[in-house]
Motif scaffolding. Structure first.
Motif, short mmCIF file in Angstrom:
data_model
loop_
_atom_site.label_atom_id
_atom_site.label_comp_id
_atom_site.label_asym_id
_atom_site.label_seq_id
_atom_site.Cartn_x
_atom_site.Cartn_y
_atom_site.Cartn_z
N ALA A 31 0.83 -1.21 0.00
CA ALA A 31 0.00 0.00 0.00
C ALA A 31 0.87 1.26 0.00
CB ALA A 31 -0.93 0.00 1.21
N VAL A 32 1.96 1.25 0.76
CA VAL A 32 2.83 2.42 0.82
C VAL A 32 3.54 2.63 -0.51
CG1 VAL A 32 4.82 3.43 2.01
CG2 VAL A 32 3.10 2.20 3.31
N ARG A 33 3.82 1.54 -1.24
CA ARG A 33 4.44 1.68 -2.55
C ARG A 33 3.58 2.55 -3.49
NH1 ARG A 33 8.34 -0.08 -0.37
NH2 ARG A 33 9.70 -1.79 -1.04
N ALA A 78 8.63 6.67 4.28
CA ALA A 78 7.50 5.78 4.60
C ALA A 78 7.70 4.40 3.99
CB ALA A 78 6.20 6.41 4.09
N ASN A 79 8.25 4.33 2.77
CA ASN A 79 8.50 3.02 2.16
C ASN A 79 9.60 2.27 2.90
OD1 ASN A 79 7.12 2.36 -0.68
ND2 ASN A 79 7.24 4.58 -0.46
N HIS A 80 10.64 2.97 3.32
CA HIS A 80 11.68 2.31 4.11
C HIS A 80 11.11 1.79 5.43
CE1 HIS A 80 15.09 4.64 1.87
NE2 HIS A 80 14.60 3.63 1.19
N MET A 81 10.23 2.56 6.04
CA MET A 81 9.62 2.11 7.30
C MET A 81 8.75 0.88 7.07
SD MET A 81 8.61 5.76 9.08
CE MET A 81 8.05 5.01 10.61
N ALA A 82 8.05 0.82 5.94
CA ALA A 82 7.24 -0.36 5.64
C ALA A 82 8.11 -1.59 5.44
CB ALA A 82 6.39 -0.10 4.39
N ASP A 83 9.26 -1.42 4.77
CA ASP A 83 10.20 -2.54 4.59
C ASP A 83 10.75 -3.02 5.93
OD1 ASP A 83 9.84 -2.35 1.85
OD2 ASP A 83 11.59 -1.07 1.56
N ILE A 84 11.13 -2.07 6.77
CA ILE A 84 11.69 -2.43 8.08
C ILE A 84 10.62 -3.10 8.94
CG2 ILE A 84 12.71 -1.51 10.19
CD1 ILE A 84 13.87 0.76 8.42
N ASN A 85 9.39 -2.61 8.86
CA ASN A 85 8.31 -3.21 9.65
C ASN A 85 8.06 -4.66 9.21
OD1 ASN A 85 5.97 -2.92 11.56
ND2 ASN A 85 4.83 -3.35 9.68
N GLU A 86 8.19 -4.92 7.92
CA GLU A 86 8.03 -6.30 7.44
C GLU A 86 9.13 -7.20 8.01
OE1 GLU A 86 6.99 -8.54 3.21
OE2 GLU A 86 7.87 -6.53 3.22
N GLN A 87 10.37 -6.69 8.05
CA GLN A 87 11.46 -7.44 8.66
C GLN A 87 11.21 -7.64 10.15
OE1 GLN A 87 15.03 -5.26 7.82
NE2 GLN A 87 14.75 -5.33 5.60
N LEU A 88 10.68 -6.61 10.81
CA LEU A 88 10.39 -6.70 12.25
C LEU A 88 9.39 -7.82 12.53
CD1 LEU A 88 10.63 -5.50 15.13
CD2 LEU A 88 8.79 -3.94 14.51
N VAL A 89 8.34 -7.89 11.73
CA VAL A 89 7.33 -8.92 11.94
C VAL A 89 7.92 -10.31 11.67
CG1 VAL A 89 5.12 -9.79 11.11
CG2 VAL A 89 5.44 -7.34 11.42
N ALA A 90 8.78 -10.42 10.65
CA ALA A 90 9.43 -11.70 10.37
C ALA A 90 10.33 -12.12 11.53
CB ALA A 90 10.23 -11.61 9.08
N ASN A 91 11.05 -11.18 12.12
CA ASN A 91 11.89 -11.50 13.28
C ASN A 91 11.05 -11.88 14.49
OD1 ASN A 91 14.29 -10.95 11.87
ND2 ASN A 91 14.18 -8.77 12.35
N GLU A 92 9.91 -11.21 14.64
CA GLU A 92 9.00 -11.58 15.73
C GLU A 92 8.49 -13.01 15.55
OE1 GLU A 92 4.80 -10.03 17.79
OE2 GLU A 92 5.59 -9.08 15.97
N LEU A 93 8.14 -13.36 14.32
CA LEU A 93 7.70 -14.72 14.03
C LEU A 93 8.78 -15.73 14.36
CD1 LEU A 93 5.73 -16.76 12.75
CD2 LEU A 93 6.69 -16.18 10.52
N GLU A 94 10.03 -15.43 14.01
CA GLU A 94 11.14 -16.33 14.31
C GLU A 94 11.33 -16.46 15.81
OE1 GLU A 94 14.33 -18.93 13.93
OE2 GLU A 94 12.72 -18.35 12.56
#
Length: 494
Positions: free
Chosen positions: A54-56, A176-192
């Motif tokens: 969406a941010v893209r 905002a796009n960089h924050m969306a990318d980082i947030n996706e990595q954050l959620v992946a790390n939380e899942l791990e």
């Protein structure tokens, strides 16, 4: 007899088929597939993915369509009331002025003697006869002018298509796009992180079940030993070579052994129920663990000599804190962008009825428009600077939390290594103690049979043997759990 044997074999086959043998890897996989927290984390990952997409779209032009209808009780009037009255009586006013001017001119001609009064009277009558039709014609022309100036704006229809294309927004869209990318990595790390915590919990319960199962076998073996001693003592009582008091002491030990068997059986059932719950299986599932019946637990290479750098690279907690630092840095850029110039391209098409491009015409007509908008903040009493400072301070706090977490992880790794060393030493000592307890029990049994040792000595040897066996089982499981804790601390629990 053959039918009975066939029925027995069929029953045994069905019973064996109803049981499910699970390995440690299978338990981990089942827990990973059925854990509710992991399911929530996967949904969060999907949310983060769609948020990034969406941010893209912020880079792309936006098109909006707007339409509407309005009814007004009064229409817009371009002429005031006096002007309307003037145009409505345009002919009458004009002919009145002409008549007065004609009368004055005829009187001047009579005074000059150019015409007679009778001729002036005839000419005045002729003008009066022609004035009424001319006045009516002038009034009609004035009324047409009033009608031409009517706007008929009580019923208004309008529609528009608008396009907005950002050109430069101070870096806000990029941040905002960089924050969306980082947030996706954050959620992946939380899942791990949740996955490793779930795996660790499953391992702990799995080895607890294995430990309890071994202790169940130990309790049964101990009960058999005590029961055999009880039988021997009662035979000796019948032969008169042992006292009833000794028999009562042995009976107490038999009762205690039976109680231990009951307790450990209940513990096995409850531990298996907990393992089934973690694996997403029905609580009453009949499961058997692959390591239940093994006298020696399988050896798994430990990570005692693995460097701390592995933990710094793998630990999901550190990765999440690094993501928090990166998010804070991008948030600073986002705050700064709000106080920088912003340029956007605009365009569209406006359609209305009545249209204004050929008078107030009752037709749908439109016009294209293209433009550029520029927003330049000039003065805001240093609001932007203060907000940027606050955001940078938040980044500093996140960096300090990251540094503190690295130090705590270093300490945790050392603690896990010390616990693993202690567990290995305890296992080695328990094996030596078990060897001594076996020899002590053998000597006690031989001495009891030879009549040189009392039943209480045999019971003491049996108790010591049971404790040595129990300590050996606890030490083996403690080593497994210490290895799991160290692998989790290193982020290598897969």
């Amino acid at each position: 007899m053959r039918k009975v044997l066939t029925l027995f074999m069929l029953t045994a086959t069905l019973t064996a088929g109803a049981q499910r043998v699970l390995t440690l890897d299978e338990c981990r996989q089942l827990a990973s597939d059925n854990n509710k927290q992991l399911g929530v984390a996967r949904v969060k990952q999907e949310v983060a993915l769609n948020t990034r997409k969406a941010v893209r779209t912020k880079y792309l032009p936006k098109v909006d369509v707007l339409g509407g209808y309005e009814f007004f009780s009064r229409e817009i009037s371009l002429l005031n009331k006096d002007q309307k009255a003037t145009f409505a009586n345009l002919g009458t006013t004009a002919m009145t002025g002409v008549g007065e001017h004609m009368s004055t001119a005829l009187m001047g001609l009579v005074q000059q003697g150019l015409i007679t009064p009778e001729m002036a009277q005839q000419l005045g009558g002729l003008v009066g006869q022609m004035g009424e039709p001319l006045a009516q014609l002038g009034n009609q022309m004035g009324q047409k002018i009033n009608d031409a100036f009517k706007t008929d704006t009580r019923n208004i229809f309008a529609a528009s298509v608008m396009l907005r294309q950002p050109i430069y927004m101070g870096g806000a869209i990029t941040a905002a796009n960089h924050m969306a990318d980082i947030n996706e990595q954050l959620v992946a790390n939380e899942l791990e992180g949740i996955r490793q915590a779930t795996t660790s919990h499953v391992d702990e319960v799995y080895w607890t079940v294995v430990s309890l199962k071994q202790k169940q076998q130990l309790a049964n073996s101990y009960r058999d030993l005590v029961q055999k001693l009880d039988d021997d003592v009662h035979k000796m009582i019948e032969e008169g070579v042992a006292t009833r008091a000794t028999g009562l002491k042995v009976d107490v030990k038999v009762n205690e052994a039976d109680m231990q068997v009951t307790q450990v059986e209940d513990g096995v059932v409850l531990a298996k129920m907990l393992l089934c719950q973690l694996c997403g299986l029905p609580l009453d599932s009949d499961i058997t663990l692959a390591d239940e019946g093994k006298d020696v637990l399988p050896y798994s290479p430990d990570s005692e000599n693995t460097g701390n750098e592995v933990a710094f690279e793998n630990r999901s907690e550190l990765k999440m804190l690094e993501n928090a630092v990166q998010l804070s840095q991008q948030a600073t850029k986002l705050v700064r962008a709000a106080y920088l110039p912003q340029v956007a391209l605009t365009g569209g098409y406006l359609l209305s009825n009545p249209s204004l491009y050929n008078g107030f015409e009752r037709k749908f007509k439109g016009v294209w428009n293209v433009g550029v908008t520029l927003r330049v903040p000039v003065w805001n009493w240093f609001e932007g600077e203060y907000k940027v400072r606050a955001s940078r301070a938040a980044t500093t706090m996140a960096e300090m939390e990251l540094s503190d977490a690295r130090e705590k992880i270093e300490l945790q790794l050392e603690q896990c290594r010390f616990k693993l060393k202690e567990a290995n030493k305890r296992l080695l000592m328990s094996k030596k103690n078990l060897t001594s307890a076996d020899e002590n029990l053998r000597c006690a049994n031989v001495g009891f049979r030879e009549g040189v040792m009392e039943a209480t000595d045999v019971m003491a040897a049996q108790t010591a043997w049971q404790q040595a066996q129990s300590q050996k089982i606890d030490a083996e499981v403690e080593v497994k759990l210490a290895q799991v804790a160290l692998q989790k601390a290193l982020g290598m629990l897969n």
